[in-house]
Design an enzyme around this catalytic site. Structure first.
Site: not given
Ligand SMILES: *[C@@H]1O[C@H](CO)[C@@H](O)[C@H](O)[C@H]1NC(C)=O
Length: 324
Positions: A156, A163, A298, A319
């Site tokens: 990202q 996120c 997150h 992730n």
């Protein structure tokens, strides 16, 4: 990284299932070296630390301007000491000099705290009951990577707190692949630019992004590529701009078992708190056992779960911080 993590953090917003975590990181297939170790010699002098920093910069192909480099070096030194101290004795999680080693914890890509508290889930949400899958039917292990339902790990970027868009794209990638057999990268950038219910790179809520996808469909990443800056919403006229959609979504509620039952059906979004141990966690094959932060900043995708040789149960997390 895929992160293997057993954590009471699933949907923490709905209650405090904040239990101890047992978690880990491992790679899908190949295991490149992604972090450097620290020896006692490295800590001996300012020169040896500088030398370590130079090696870290070269290893990670990181270029720093002279002024910035001095500032980064002082953060790096603090992190080196923190990581080295942690790794003495029987630390629950070994830390290392990963790609974030010359950054402070505050610099991790995250959403603004006031954004997450602003949007509570509306009461009319459809909660998924615990009993969706019975105990007998619940598989011992699930790994959606093995079923061609998980795209590559994305990045990202440090300056875009998107996120929420990456997990929404990832969850829809997963269910689309499971339903149609087509695995395509979907467009977080379209969500960043076009989903006005969220705040682009500043912050957002993944359920709002799912609602956007339900109403508007989502483009492929090819049709609407990521650049990590919020821009004016634009869409191409062809089908790639409206590639996938969903009929709706459920909130997984109540327990980690409920989360397992949901993950057995498809990849699932969870929101987590970022802890300093998580920041510097660096084992290529291992299990993160550090704490979870209670402040949620997150979101990640749960793409599986299982039990290791020591009977430790873990989650497999995807992730959006790049492959390093
Ligand atoms: C927990 O998260 C908050 C908010 O991002 C941060 O200020 C704090 O440093 C974190 N705590 C730890 C131990 O990482």
């Amino acid at each position: 990284y895929y992160i293997y993590m057993l954590c009471g953090a699933g949907w923490v917003k709905h209650g405090d299932h904040g239990r101890t975590i047992v978690a880990a990181i491992a790679m899908a297939t190949v295991v490149p070296v992604t972090s450097m170790g620290i020896t006692g010699q490295d800590l001996e002098s300012e020169e040896s630390l500088w030398d370590l920093y130079e090696r870290w910069c070269a290893f990670n192909e990181v270029a720093r301007e002279p002024d910035e480099k001095l500032m980064r070096f002082s953060i790096f030194k603090q992190n080196v000491r923190f990581i080295h101290e942690n790794n003495q004795g029987d630390a629950r999680s070994k830390l290392g000099l990963n790609i974030f080693a010359d950054k402070t914890h505050a610099e991790l890509p995250k959403v603004e705290a006031d954004c997450t508290s602003a949007g509570h889930l509306p009461y009319h949400f459809d909660y998924m009951p615990h009993t969706a899958i019975t105990n007998e039917d619940l598989p011992d292990r699930v790994d959606w990577r093995d079923h061609h339902a998980v795209t590559s790990v994305k990045n990202q970027g440090q300056y875009c707190g998107a996120c929420w868009a990456f997990v929404a794209a990832g969850a829809v990638e997963g269910i689309t692949a499971i339903k149609t057999g087509k695995l395509e990268d979907l467009s977080p950038q379209m969500l960043v630019d076009c989903d006005k219910a969220n705040l682009g790179c500043r912050c957002g809520e993944s359920w709002r992004a799912l609602d956007f996808i339900k109403k508007n469909r989502i483009a492929t990443d090819r049709a609407y590529p990521y650049d990590g800056i919020q821009r004016r919403c634009h869409m191409r006229a062809d089908g790639l701009s409206r590639f996938a959609s969903i009929e709706g979504f459920h909130v997984v509620y109540g327990s980690e078992r409920a989360l397992m039952a949901a993950v057995a059906i498809q990849p699932v979004i969870v929101e987590i708190g970022l802890d300093i141990y998580f920041h510097y966690y660096s084992e290529d094959m291992g299990m993160y056992t550090g704490p979870c932060n209670k402040t949620i900043t997150h979101a990640i995708l749960v793409v599986g779960y299982g039990t290791d040789a020591f009977l430790r149960r873990y989650w497999i997390l995807k992730n959006s911080w790049g492959t390093k």
